[in-house]
Design a protein around this motif. Structure first.
Motif, short mmCIF file in Angstrom:
data_model
loop_
_atom_site.label_atom_id
_atom_site.label_comp_id
_atom_site.label_asym_id
_atom_site.label_seq_id
_atom_site.Cartn_x
_atom_site.Cartn_y
_atom_site.Cartn_z
N GLU A 1 -18.35 -38.35 -14.54
CA GLU A 1 -19.29 -39.47 -14.64
C GLU A 1 -19.67 -39.66 -16.10
N SER A 2 -19.72 -40.91 -16.52
CA SER A 2 -20.03 -41.21 -17.92
C SER A 2 -21.49 -40.95 -18.22
N ARG A 3 -21.75 -40.51 -19.44
CA ARG A 3 -23.12 -40.45 -19.93
C ARG A 3 -23.53 -41.87 -20.26
N THR A 4 -24.82 -42.13 -20.20
CA THR A 4 -25.28 -43.45 -20.63
C THR A 4 -25.15 -43.51 -22.14
N ILE A 5 -25.21 -44.71 -22.70
CA ILE A 5 -25.10 -44.84 -24.14
C ILE A 5 -26.25 -44.14 -24.85
N LEU B 1 -20.62 -23.77 -30.38
CA LEU B 1 -19.24 -23.82 -29.90
C LEU B 1 -19.19 -23.82 -28.37
N ASP B 2 -20.07 -23.06 -27.73
CA ASP B 2 -20.15 -23.10 -26.26
C ASP B 2 -20.52 -24.51 -25.78
N THR B 3 -21.48 -25.12 -26.46
CA THR B 3 -21.91 -26.47 -26.08
C THR B 3 -20.78 -27.47 -26.29
N TYR B 4 -20.09 -27.36 -27.40
CA TYR B 4 -18.94 -28.24 -27.63
C TYR B 4 -17.93 -28.11 -26.48
N GLY B 5 -17.69 -26.88 -26.02
CA GLY B 5 -16.76 -26.67 -24.92
C GLY B 5 -17.24 -27.29 -23.62
N VAL B 6 -18.53 -27.15 -23.33
CA VAL B 6 -19.10 -27.73 -22.11
C VAL B 6 -19.02 -29.26 -22.16
N VAL B 7 -19.37 -29.82 -23.29
CA VAL B 7 -19.34 -31.28 -23.42
C VAL B 7 -17.90 -31.78 -23.34
N GLN B 8 -16.98 -31.06 -23.97
CA GLN B 8 -15.57 -31.45 -23.93
C GLN B 8 -15.05 -31.44 -22.49
N ALA B 9 -15.42 -30.42 -21.72
CA ALA B 9 -14.96 -30.31 -20.33
C ALA B 9 -15.59 -31.35 -19.42
N SER B 10 -16.79 -31.82 -19.76
CA SER B 10 -17.49 -32.75 -18.88
C SER B 10 -17.42 -34.20 -19.35
N ALA B 11 -16.74 -34.45 -20.45
CA ALA B 11 -16.69 -35.82 -21.00
C ALA B 11 -15.75 -36.71 -20.20
N ASN B 12 -16.12 -37.95 -20.11
CA ASN B 12 -15.29 -38.95 -19.45
C ASN B 12 -14.32 -39.51 -20.50
N PRO B 13 -13.02 -39.26 -20.33
CA PRO B 13 -12.05 -39.69 -21.35
C PRO B 13 -12.04 -41.20 -21.59
N ALA B 14 -12.41 -41.97 -20.59
CA ALA B 14 -12.38 -43.43 -20.75
C ALA B 14 -13.52 -43.93 -21.63
N SER B 15 -14.72 -43.39 -21.43
CA SER B 15 -15.87 -43.91 -22.16
C SER B 15 -16.32 -43.03 -23.33
N VAL C 1 -26.87 -23.94 -20.36
CA VAL C 1 -26.70 -25.37 -20.55
C VAL C 1 -28.06 -26.06 -20.52
N GLY C 2 -28.19 -27.12 -21.25
CA GLY C 2 -29.37 -27.95 -21.13
C GLY C 2 -30.25 -28.02 -22.36
N ILE C 3 -29.88 -27.36 -23.44
CA ILE C 3 -30.69 -27.44 -24.64
C ILE C 3 -30.47 -28.76 -25.35
N PHE C 4 -29.22 -29.19 -25.42
CA PHE C 4 -28.90 -30.44 -26.10
C PHE C 4 -29.10 -31.62 -25.14
N PRO C 5 -29.62 -32.75 -25.65
CA PRO C 5 -29.81 -33.92 -24.79
C PRO C 5 -28.45 -34.46 -24.34
N GLY C 6 -28.36 -34.84 -23.09
CA GLY C 6 -27.12 -35.41 -22.58
C GLY C 6 -26.08 -34.38 -22.22
N GLU C 7 -26.35 -33.10 -22.45
CA GLU C 7 -25.44 -32.03 -22.10
C GLU C 7 -25.57 -31.79 -20.61
N ARG C 8 -24.47 -31.54 -19.96
CA ARG C 8 -24.53 -31.25 -18.53
C ARG C 8 -23.44 -30.26 -18.18
N PRO C 9 -23.64 -29.51 -17.12
CA PRO C 9 -22.65 -28.50 -16.76
C PRO C 9 -21.34 -29.15 -16.34
N THR C 10 -20.26 -28.37 -16.46
CA THR C 10 -18.95 -28.88 -16.04
C THR C 10 -18.84 -28.84 -14.54
#
Length: 191
Positions: free
Chosen positions: A3-7, A114-128, A182-191
């Protein structure tokens, strides 16, 4: 598909990443200008700090370029991070022992980022979120190499200076401030 994050969520997340990378640029640059000691290992540590300061400055700029542009939104206002992250960098900024602060930096904020980057990378919507994904992969790989190199230097500095007492207390203090999970950074969400 994820699911995409909001802008707004994406803007807050990228702004926080930009803040952290700029903070690393500032901190490492400051430390590179200070003496770590004498000898080849101290020179290696100084080169490590200066090189990685520049790297983090470049990464901060990459994040800045990926901030969503919206009418009526002040981009500079997005360069914030959660209080825990700000407090971590403030505490590192006043730490005086060069070996302790390097160890603490590598063990807490660098690992967490680096952990956060990995979580965000795994949960990112490639389209948006393709512009964010374009940065995450390369930056995470480079960050893992930086972490390994820094830990090697830090471990050798500890052996050379017989200085390991304060760093553990600083690490515990930073872990308390920065937190885990997970959850310290805004918009971060678990994979």
């Amino acid at each position: 598909m994820a699911e995409s994050r909001t802008i707004d969520q994406l803007a807050q997340l990228v702004g926080a990443f930009c803040f952290v990378e700029h903070s690393l640029f500032t901190l490492l640059g400051k430390w590179a200008a200070e003496s770590v000691g004498d000898g080849p290992l101290a020179a290696e540590a100084t080169v490590f700090l200066a090189t990685n300061a520049r790297h983090h400055g470049n990464v901060a700029e990459m994040w800045r370029e990926r901030l969503p542009v919206r009418a009526g939104v002040d981009q500079d206002a997005l360069f914030t991070a959660p209080v825990a992250v700000v407090e971590t960098f403030e505490r590192l900024g006043v730490a005086t022992d060069p070996v302790d602060r390097l160890q603490a930096l590598l063990e807490v904020p660098m690992v967490r980022l680096l952990d956060t980057y990995g979580v965000v990378q795994a949960s990112a919507n490639p389209a948006s979120e393709a512009p964010v994904l374009a940065v995450l992969g390369a930056v995470r790989r480079e960050g893992l190499a930086e972490l390994a190199s820094g830990q090697s230097i830090s471990d050798r500095l500890v052996l050379e200076t017989a200085s390991a007492g304060q760093s553990k207390a600083l690490v515990v203090e930073l872990e308390r401030a920065f937190g885990r999970g997970v959850g310290i950074f805004p918009g971060e969400r678990p994979t």
